[in-house]
Design an enzyme around this catalytic site. Structure first.
Site, PDB file in Angstrom:
ATOM      1  N   LYS B  79       0.849  -1.203   0.000  1.00  0.00           N
ATOM      2  CA  LYS B  79       0.000   0.000   0.000  1.00  0.00           C
ATOM      3  C   LYS B  79       0.876   1.241   0.000  1.00  0.00           C
ATOM      4  O   LYS B  79       1.900   1.282   0.696  1.00  0.00           O
ATOM      5  CB  LYS B  79      -0.899  -0.015   1.241  1.00  0.00           C
ATOM      6  N   SER B 154      -9.662   2.113   3.199  1.00  0.00           N
ATOM      7  CA  SER B 154      -8.793   2.832   2.282  1.00  0.00           C
ATOM      8  C   SER B 154      -7.794   1.945   1.524  1.00  0.00           C
ATOM      9  O   SER B 154      -7.246   2.386   0.510  1.00  0.00           O
ATOM     10  CB  SER B 154      -8.002   3.886   3.058  1.00  0.00           C
ATOM     11  N   SER B 178      -9.761  -0.053   7.475  1.00  0.00           N
ATOM     12  CA  SER B 178      -9.203   0.117   6.130  1.00  0.00           C
ATOM     13  C   SER B 178      -8.538  -1.124   5.529  1.00  0.00           C
ATOM     14  O   SER B 178      -8.213  -1.121   4.345  1.00  0.00           O
ATOM     15  CB  SER B 178      -8.187   1.272   6.129  1.00  0.00           C
TER      16      SER B 178
END
Lengths: 491, 490
Positions: B79, B154, B178
């Protein structure tokens, strides 16, 4: 200071002292920001790169606790760090890690003296935070087209010592600050150098009618870069406030900067523009538990503090309280004194004190010793004193020799040998010089015999000149009297 | 592609047996990225050269049978909130454009040391603020199961990458859900470890007291493998725990017989889709059949968790994001006539709306005069949430619930309604406030879209959490279902 007797000044000092650790407060970078090239001592943590995290420097915590103990503070078991939020380019994270409501220590006191009178000032708290970087503006700050940012200083451990508003004059403030600086030096926290900013002082000053117990409007003074300017700025500010009130005006709560060349304080920021720092607990650092065992361990590392050392100088070396106070105000000077007294062969304490506080401090003021060092080594001073005491050289020669020893770094003993300076006391040589002078100065010799005692001084001077200063003046005096008769009684 | 589209533990065996090389595996996954990423937009940056270098090094280890770790030669996605030395990092924000970190996150270092291969940086909501990945400063991510749907957020890029076969596994970060929510919405496994279990050093901070890095994988065993690799104390993160990390495989397959599973009654929230509720009830029945004791429990303060979270997280974020001033790195507006204007212009241009909203919320909540009413009160609520969990865990061993009340929703459906968006995390964010750990695993489909089952265990009981999750997975086939996009493309 012409304070109208109707007013009393109320002063509290906030002192910031960098802590002499090798590495920064929250990362492993070197704390050398004075000599390193710009931004050389930086890393992801002190540059506030995304994702970096602080790690507490244990040594800095211990230094703060040591200082707090020296200032008789309480050390709570539980302490934490907080974020103080504001934007400025010298603050890379956009917040300073500091301490807000649970500092490392609180409720201490510092005792000192003003003109021989004992005084006491409360210490609100001693807490730990980090220093900011430095900006270099291209020209005057408000007109500069650009500014350079150097973050070598960002993250250097900084201790804030907040004093209670217990001080009542500029003299008291200076004495308090002097004593505080000495403690920081003694505890090995800080070298006491204000010029380079390693030690900083802000003052909160207000005045109130004599006898009042409420506080007047407080003004914070910043930008004082020497002990002298602290004293001058506070003196000025008290007078300014008195004049404002006397002329029917009202004081505003504000921050004022000390302009040293002009000798005035200038308004910088009023309370309406005060920052809201939005303090909140630093989530990147868990709270610290300060165990009692740890505190005791740190207490054991406390060195002899100035007050104790001064008392010892009085009792052990039979110095006056005045001399002992002056000598112990700076750890460097006090250490120098003791080293000279204990040097190989030693030297009498009183003489060492006199030389330090007299001739040596004229060569280099003792306040500069912390940074620049003493002008010569303690062993050399001791040697010089021994040369005089043994009669090898005269006191006057000693003073000249001191200058040479400082300039050359050579041992006084070696200088004496090199220049053949040792005092001549032998009767033959002295007698020959005396006879020569009497012969060459018949008039003065007659004057002395004829009742003019001052003529003797002239003759002694001539002998000294002839001997290039090596003749022992007392012996010369005696020989002249022998040769010329007793002359008139000393006048 | 299909032959390589397997969990880590299977690929590891193939690598060790030299059936495939790490370079071949990496190339196969990169080919899948080339084939489908224009549809998912899961990656912000593909690090082909780095991946090849690492794959060749992994092959060396595999050939020499030296230092073989379960992740040696396994292609993974990272990420974009995590720093890799020398690889651009944006946290999904325009304000970090051009920033190349000179250091790696601890989790990245650990994976690299184990021989993992980094395929690239995955898309995410800007600074991890969002539940749909539509707050990315670059482009939204599309759900591989249905491209007009969001992947959740997210960590939507990491989720979509794993779900679309564009990575074997990924790292995400979870501040309020997330990792778990996008895992649920894309039909994969996602773990939010206990706060302090995994180092945050090198994780671009959103809310420091809540952020945790965790694995996003195809199955529970892979999650255990990745967690095993990244967990543990890090001297560079003072909030990381010194507790030893247990062997997550030791009790993994011991099942749930005799365990007490709590079902929080408050977690069947208003607005929960009936298919989701049905799938969770079915999962509960499965556990019961396996011999678990099912017990209803109450987490009465859950309803206050969401408002408390939206004080605490923005407050911390408002401070964490202060460093993005354009002075030292990232994007600088360059049009301000003075310092303040320059700050304003840089942040005006660089931050998206949701980030600005949260900075304002957080700044307000910390302001003098409001601190007690907001931030302090929210911290008190947080304590109540912690106590809720502590009370529940006196009665039961783990909690089970849905991960998200809904399946993946259409792109654009909630972008105009922040509150509706925030409700996506209503079942996950109490876990972040409560210092517990949670995992989401696939437990069904509704109209072709995955449903996630959440298992919550007490702090530092990731072993138990994984064991309970694995018991379900071992008895079901949901984790073997693949997004149709991938089947078509493969």
């Amino acid at each position: 200071m012409a304070i109208a007797t109707r007013y009393q000044a109320v002063i509290g000092l906030e002192v910031h002292a960098q802590i002499l650790t090798h590495s920064k407060m929250f990362c492993g970078c070197s704390t050398d920001y004075l000599t390193a090239p710009p931004n050389a001592n930086t890393c992801p943590v002190c540059l506030a790169l995304p994702g970096s995290l602080p790690v507490i420097n244990r040594k800095a915590v211990e230094a703060t606790i040591r200082t707090a103990l020296a200032l008789n503070c309480e050390i709570p078991e539980f302490t934490k760090f907080d974020r103080k939020n504001y934007f400025y380019p010298d603050l890379p994270k956009g917040y300073q890690i500091s301490q807000y409501d649970l500092p490392l220590s609180r409720n201490g006191r510092l005792e000192f003296e003003v003109n021989g009178e004992p005084r006491r000032c409360g210490i609100t708290r001693v807490h730990l935070e980090e220093d900011t970087g430095k900006l270099l503006h291209a020209g005057e700050i408000h007109r500069a087209q650009s500014s350079l940012v150097n973050l070598n200083r960002a993250g250097v451990p900084l201790m804030e010592i907040v004093g209670e508003p217990d001080l009542r004059s500029a003299d008291e403030a200076r004495e308090y600050f002097t004593r505080l600086r000495a403690i920081l030096q003694y505890a090995g926290i800080n070298n006491g150098d204000m010029e380079s900013g390693q030690l900083r002082c802000d003052a909160n000053v207000s005045i109130r009618p004599e006898g009042s117990t409420t506080y007047g409007t407080k003004v914070e003074i910043k930008n004082m870069n020497s002990f002298r300017s602290v004293h001058r700025a506070i003196e000025f500010e008290i007078e300014r406030q008195v004049q404002v009130l006397e002329s029917g005006g009202a004081l505003v709560q504000e921050t004022r900067g000390w302009n040293d060349p002009k000798g005035v304080t200038v308004s910088q920021r009023s309370k309406e523009y005060a920052h809201d720092y939005r303090y909140f607990p630093e989530p990147d650092l868990p709270p610290l538990v300060v165990t009692r065992g740890w505190v005791e361990e740190i207490r054991r590392t406390l060195p002899e503090l100035p007050a104790a050392r001064r008392a010892r100088f009085v009792s052990q070396f039979e110095l006056s309280i005045y001399d002992a106070t002056l000598l112990t105000s700076s750890k460097t000077v006090a250490d120098f004194f003791e080293q000279a007294v204990r040097a190989d062969g030693g030297a009498p304490p009183k003489a060492v004190a006199n030389w330090i506080l007299g001739d040596l401090s004229r060569i280099r003021g003792t306040e500069a010793w912390d940074t620049a060092g003493a002008p010569l080594s303690p062993a050399h001073l001791a040697q010089l004193i021994r040369l005089i005491d043994s009669g090898t050289i005269s006191g006057k020669m000693g003073k000249d020799l001191l200058g040479q020893a400082v300039a050359s770094g050579k041992a006084p003993q070696d200088l004496v040998a090199e220049q053949g300076l040792s005092q001549v006391t032998g009767e033959d040589q002295l007698g020959a010089w005396v006879d020569q002078v009497i012969a060459e100065n018949a008039k003065s010799s007659q004057d002395f015999k004829g009742g003019k005692p001052q003529a003797l001084g002239f003759l002694v001077g001539q002998v000294m000149k002839l001997s290039k200063g090596r003749a022992n003046p007392e012996r010369v005096n005696a020989l002249l009297r022998e040769r010329l008769g007793p002359g008139p009684p000393n006048g | 592609m299909t032959q390589f589209w397997r969990p880590i533990h299977e690929l590891h065996q193939m690598l060790v047996d030299r059936e495939i090389s790490a370079v071949e595996l990496t190339d196969a996954i990169l080919a899948q990225v080339d084939a489908v990423d224009e549809k998912t937009r899961a990656y912000l940056l593909v690090t082909r050269d780095l991946a090849h270098r690492q794959a060749r090094a992994a092959d060396e280890r595999l050939r020499a049978k030296r230092d073989l770790r379960p992740l040696t030669g396994i292609p993974m996605a990272i990420k974009d909130v995590l720093c890799i030395d020398g690889v651009a990092a944006t946290a999904g924000s325009r304000i970090l454009e051009g920033f190349v970190p000179p250091y790696s996150a601890t989790v990245v270092e650990r994976l690299a040391a184990d021989g993992a291969v980094f395929l690239g940086k995955t898309n995410c909501d800007e600074f991890a603020m969002g539940s749909s990945n539509e707050n990315s400063g670059y482009w939204p991510v599309h759900n591989p199961w249905q491209l007009d749907r969001v992947p959740g957020g997210s960590s939507g890029g990491s989720a979509a990458a794993v779900a679309a076969g564009e990575a074997v596994a990924a790292l995400g970060s979870d501040t309020g859900g997330s990792i778990r929510q996008p895992a649920a919405l894309t039909g994969i496994v996602g773990v939010k470890p206990t706060y302090g279990r995994v180092s945050r050093y090198g994780l671009i901070a959103f809310a420091s007291s809540l952020d945790q890095v965790g694995p996003m994988t195809l199955d529970v065993r892979d999650a255990a493998t990745v967690l095993q690799a990244i967990a543990g104390h890090d001297p560079r993160d003072s909030t990381s725990s010194p507790r030893p990390v247990p062997d997550y495989f030791e009790h993994l397959a011991e099942g749930v017989k005799g365990l007490r599973l709590g079902v929080p009654k408050e977690y069947f929230v208003d607005g929960m889709e009936p298919e989701v509720e049905a799938a969770i009830r079915a999962a509960i029945r499965l556990y019961e059949r396996q011999g678990a004791h099912i017990e209803e429990v109450s987490l009465p303060n859950s309803r206050y968790a969401l408002p408390a979270y939206y004080i605490i997280a923005p407050a911390e974020a408002s401070s964490n994001l202060a460093r993005y001033d354009g002075i030292r790195y990232g994007r600088q507006a360059g049009r301000g006539r003075n310092l303040i204007e320059e700050y304003q212009a840089t942040r005006q241009d660089g931050f998206g709306n949701e980030v600005k909203r949260r900075i304002m919320l957080g700044t307000y909540a910390l302001s003098s005069g409001y601190y007690d009413a907001y931030y302090l009160k929210a911290q008190k609520v947080r304590t109540l949430v912690v106590e809720d969990f502590a009370r529940a865990f006196k009665k039961v061993d783990v909690l089970i619930s849905a991960t998200s009340p809904t399946v993946a929703f259409p792109l654009g459906a909630k972008t105009q309604d922040p509150l509706a968006m925030y409700l996506n995390d209503v079942l996950t964010l109490p876990g972040n406030l409560g210092n517990v750990c949670g995992i989401s695993i696939p437990c069904g489909l509704a109209n072709g879209l995955p449903i996630g089952l959440q298992v919550i265990a007490p702090g530092f009981r990731e072993d138990l959490m994984l064991r309970v999750a694995y018991a379900f997975e071992a008895a079901t086939e949901f984790h073997r279902r693949r997004a149709p996009l991938v089947s078509v493309g493969a």
